[in-house]
Write a protein that holds these residues in place. Structure first.
Motif, PDB file in Angstrom:
ATOM      1  N   ASN A  24      37.840 -31.705  16.625  1.00 31.95           N
ATOM      2  CA  ASN A  24      37.135 -32.864  16.067  1.00 31.95           C
ATOM      3  C   ASN A  24      36.488 -33.703  17.182  1.00 31.95           C
ATOM      4  O   ASN A  24      36.511 -34.932  17.147  1.00 31.95           O
ATOM      5  N   SER A  26      33.540 -34.536  18.111  1.00 32.07           N
ATOM      6  CA  SER A  26      32.485 -35.518  17.810  1.00 32.07           C
ATOM      7  C   SER A  26      33.052 -36.814  17.233  1.00 32.07           C
ATOM      8  O   SER A  26      32.411 -37.865  17.310  1.00 32.07           O
ATOM      9  N   LYS A  27      34.272 -36.752  16.693  1.00 33.19           N
ATOM     10  CA  LYS A  27      34.862 -37.919  16.028  1.00 33.19           C
ATOM     11  C   LYS A  27      35.961 -38.594  16.847  1.00 33.19           C
ATOM     12  O   LYS A  27      36.363 -39.716  16.537  1.00 33.19           O
ATOM     13  N   LYS A  28      36.476 -37.906  17.855  1.00 36.82           N
ATOM     14  CA  LYS A  28      37.635 -38.404  18.594  1.00 36.82           C
ATOM     15  C   LYS A  28      37.223 -38.968  19.955  1.00 36.82           C
ATOM     16  O   LYS A  28      36.265 -38.529  20.570  1.00 36.82           O
ATOM     17  N   GLU A  30      36.415 -41.764  23.223  1.00 39.75           N
ATOM     18  CA  GLU A  30      35.264 -42.591  23.565  1.00 39.75           C
ATOM     19  C   GLU A  30      34.412 -41.905  24.619  1.00 39.75           C
ATOM     20  O   GLU A  30      34.934 -41.195  25.489  1.00 39.75           O
ATOM     21  N   TYR A  31      33.119 -42.112  24.545  1.00 41.90           N
ATOM     22  CA  TYR A  31      32.207 -41.445  25.471  1.00 41.90           C
ATOM     23  C   TYR A  31      32.324 -42.034  26.878  1.00 41.90           C
ATOM     24  O   TYR A  31      32.364 -43.240  27.065  1.00 41.90           O
ATOM     25  N   LYS A  41      34.273 -37.126  27.211  1.00 43.79           N
ATOM     26  CA  LYS A  41      34.923 -38.160  26.408  1.00 43.79           C
ATOM     27  C   LYS A  41      36.327 -38.397  26.941  1.00 43.79           C
ATOM     28  O   LYS A  41      36.933 -37.519  27.560  1.00 43.79           O
TER      29      LYS A  41
END
Length: 249
Positions: A24, A26-28, A30-31, A41
């Motif tokens: 996941n 793209s959802k987990k 922070e960048y 991330k």
């Protein structure tokens, strides 16, 4: 689809949670960086902070090469980090990597433990009055000399790829990142000086570093300075020429 998930034994209790983050992605988290090529991330699990690098999806030809002929960037990063640590060279601890194959390599991720650093080598370039700059350069030169003595040719030895920790009392630690381009081979004097070329050094920086390296390698300072300057200027001229050609298009 086939997945190859490798995790260091020290972090095997977190394997399931790390895999969930990767699935996941793209959802987990922070960048840290979100570039066209790679994405990094940051995620915290059970009190430990990890950095996860997702490499750019290769084209069709590259994906086949990475499946059958060459190790992926994620796998190389993990293995090279493990080798560096074995040599006593600092790098963020290698936690694991994931490769996803489907008619070739589709996705790859590299997981490392986050380190809190104070600055990177770029700041020494941009700020000639950086506090204790010459001492930091001398210690960085010793760090690079240790790489060379251990037969480590870090092909991406560039300003953004060394993180620096200030331990106080004129003591600094250097950590290499972005490790997937590296060769392990004996390095003669010419190869060692060539390895400094990407650091974008000024003449003042080269003078400090050449004096330190010459002492460590028992080589005359003048020839060390001349060779380091030659490769640095050659590289800078090449990059500046490319930039100029792009502007003219």
């Amino acid at each position: 689809m086939r997945e190859n998930f490798v995790i260091h034994p020290d972090y095997s209790p977190l394997a399931a949670k790390l895999m969930d983050v990767l699935i996941n992605f793209s959802k987990k988290g922070e960048y840290v960086t979100k570039g066209d090529r790679n994405v990094i991330k940051r995620v915290q699990l059970e009190g430990t902070i990890f950095n996860i690098k997702k490499f750019k999806t290769p084209n069709v030809f590259q994906s086949i090469v990475y499946q059958f002929l060459r190790k992926s960037k994620a796998k190389r990063s993990y293995e090279y980090a493990s080798k560096l640590i074995g040599f006593g060279i600092n790098t963020p601890f290698p936690v694991g990597y994931l490769e996803v194959f489907s008619g070739g390599l589709k996705e790859s991720f590299y997981i490392s433990k986050h380190i809190n650093y104070d600055f990177d080598f770029r700041e020494l370039i941009h700020n000639p009055k950086f506090k204790n700059r010459n001492e930091i350069l001398r210690q960085f030169t010793k760090f690079t000399f240790k790489l060379h003595e251990n037969g480590i040719n870090f092909l991406d030895h560039s300003p953004g790829n060394t993180l620096i920790v200030d331990n106080g009392g004129n003591n600094y630690e250097y950590y290499l990142i972005d490790l997937n381009r590296m060769r392990f081979e004996p390095m003669d004097f010419n190869a060692r000086m060539h390895n400094f070329r990407r650091l974008w050094l000024s003449k003042t920086m080269i003078k400090v570093m050449a004096e330190e390296y010459a002492t460590l390698y028992t080589k005359p300072v003048d020839s060390t300075y001349a060779m380091m300057l030659h490769y640095s200027r050659q590289f800078q001229k090449k990059i500046n020429s490319k930039k100029l050609r792009r502007r003219r298009k």
